[in-house]
Design an enzyme around this catalytic site. Sequence first.
Site, PDB file in Angstrom:
ATOM      1  N   SER A  44     -15.336  28.919 -51.676  1.00 45.35           N
ATOM      2  CA  SER A  44     -14.489  29.636 -52.616  1.00 45.35           C
ATOM      3  C   SER A  44     -13.027  29.190 -52.518  1.00 45.35           C
ATOM      4  O   SER A  44     -12.233  29.507 -53.391  1.00 45.35           O
ATOM      5  CB  SER A  44     -14.588  31.138 -52.334  1.00 45.35           C
ATOM      6  OG  SER A  44     -14.288  31.386 -50.973  1.00 45.35           O
ATOM      7  N   GLU A  51      -5.169  33.260 -44.203  1.00 39.01           N
ATOM      8  CA  GLU A  51      -4.479  32.414 -45.189  1.00 39.01           C
ATOM      9  C   GLU A  51      -2.964  32.546 -45.115  1.00 39.01           C
ATOM     10  O   GLU A  51      -2.235  31.653 -45.527  1.00 39.01           O
ATOM     11  CB  GLU A  51      -5.027  32.705 -46.592  1.00 39.01           C
ATOM     12  CG  GLU A  51      -6.451  32.188 -46.673  1.00 39.01           C
ATOM     13  CD  GLU A  51      -7.021  32.100 -48.073  1.00 39.01           C
ATOM     14  OE1 GLU A  51      -6.239  32.050 -49.036  1.00 39.01           O
ATOM     15  OE2 GLU A  51      -8.259  32.069 -48.183  1.00 39.01           O
ATOM     16  N   CYS A  97     -18.205  34.404 -41.853  1.00 35.29           N
ATOM     17  CA  CYS A  97     -17.290  34.108 -42.959  1.00 35.29           C
ATOM     18  C   CYS A  97     -16.520  32.862 -42.552  1.00 35.29           C
ATOM     19  O   CYS A  97     -16.166  32.705 -41.371  1.00 35.29           O
ATOM     20  CB  CYS A  97     -16.342  35.290 -43.181  1.00 35.29           C
ATOM     21  SG  CYS A  97     -15.039  34.932 -44.371  1.00 35.29           S
ATOM     22  N   HIS A 139     -13.568  31.906 -42.692  1.00 37.01           N
ATOM     23  CA  HIS A 139     -12.253  32.023 -42.068  1.00 37.01           C
ATOM     24  C   HIS A 139     -12.308  32.526 -40.617  1.00 37.01           C
ATOM     25  O   HIS A 139     -11.368  32.331 -39.862  1.00 37.01           O
ATOM     26  CB  HIS A 139     -11.384  33.014 -42.841  1.00 37.01           C
ATOM     27  CG  HIS A 139     -11.008  32.583 -44.225  1.00 37.01           C
ATOM     28  ND1 HIS A 139     -11.936  32.257 -45.189  1.00 37.01           N
ATOM     29  CD2 HIS A 139      -9.782  32.453 -44.807  1.00 37.01           C
ATOM     30  CE1 HIS A 139     -11.301  31.937 -46.309  1.00 37.01           C
ATOM     31  NE2 HIS A 139      -9.995  32.041 -46.103  1.00 37.01           N
TER      32      HIS A 139
HETATM   33  N1  DGL Z   1     -15.525  31.725 -48.116  1.00 30.62           N
HETATM   34  C1  DGL Z   1     -15.843  33.136 -48.134  1.00 30.62           C
HETATM   35  C2  DGL Z   1     -17.039  33.406 -47.220  1.00 30.62           C
HETATM   36  O1  DGL Z   1     -17.330  32.678 -46.303  1.00 30.62           O
HETATM   37  C3  DGL Z   1     -14.670  33.979 -47.725  1.00 30.62           C
HETATM   38  C4  DGL Z   1     -13.558  34.044 -48.733  1.00 30.62           C
HETATM   39  C5  DGL Z   1     -13.960  34.727 -50.031  1.00 30.62           C
HETATM   40  O2  DGL Z   1     -14.150  35.957 -50.058  1.00 30.62           O
HETATM   41  O3  DGL Z   1     -14.111  34.022 -51.004  1.00 30.62           O
HETATM   42  O4  DGL Z   1     -17.735  34.364 -47.436  1.00 30.62           O
END
Ligand code: DGL
Length: 271
Positions: free
Chosen positions: A14, A155, A187, A189
């Site tokens: 994302s 972020e 996730c 991050h």
């Molecule tokens: N990349 C998303 C995840 O791993 C986290 C960031 C988002 O909510 O888009 O779920």
Amino acid sequence: MEKTNNAPIGVFDSGVGGLTVAREINRQLPRESVVYFGDTARVPYGSKSKDTIIRYSRQIVRFLQTKDVKAIVVACNTASAFALDTIEAELNIPVIGVVKPGAKSAIENTRNKRIGIIGTEGTIKSELYTEYIHGIDPEITVIGKACPLFCPLVEEGMLHDSVTYEIAGRYLDELKEQSIDSLILGCTHYPLLRSTIREIMGEGVNLVNPAYETAISLGELLKQKGMRADIHAKPDYTFYVSDDTERFRRFANSIMPFEIEETNRINIEEF
Ligand code: DGL
């Protein structure tokens, strides 16, 4: 068309978070090339519906296919939870998400059969981690907790800030009371908050990084299919986003072990 083994791997997320997965691919599979797409115009995915995430993922896959990728890594946990099955069924190249490799490692390492999972609202609500874990061992207790403030904190670069510590404490206290011995950082991050999470959860809890596990699984998958880049391959990384390139590039340069000079912006809605 037959893909050459030196064709790039498509990696998408994302936004910037999937760079934690790209970094692991670079560490563990240094000869592989990557085309990375970060959907910075439509982030966050974590609070969006399944239908929307499937639509976005299909568009991204169509874009990555224009780059002749030999395989696709769904680096986003939310997209892996919501869209992996759909896109896997529609493609004739290998596709891998981050959920199964992370879950598999937690299952292999839990001793007391109590696993915690933290992620976005979407990932936790989808219960895909739980489903997958129970498919392998129904006796494991899985406790999920959404931590929606973690992504913006990462972020903003507040990895070691007292505010982050305070918020992490609030989210994780509940899990601490549940005597889990493994915690999946579900996730993109969250591996960047590892030291804060480690401090709060203590040394006794095994922290599972799905990004790391995914790179291992990807290597195994490519090997099994005879698709690893050859030993003379020169790795090439290209980066695409759907919004502002500068913010992405700054973040990417703080994560990746090499300098990223160029990021390309595309209109993903065209795909
Ligand atoms: N990349 C998303 C995840 O791993 C986290 C960031 C988002 O909510 O888009 O779920």
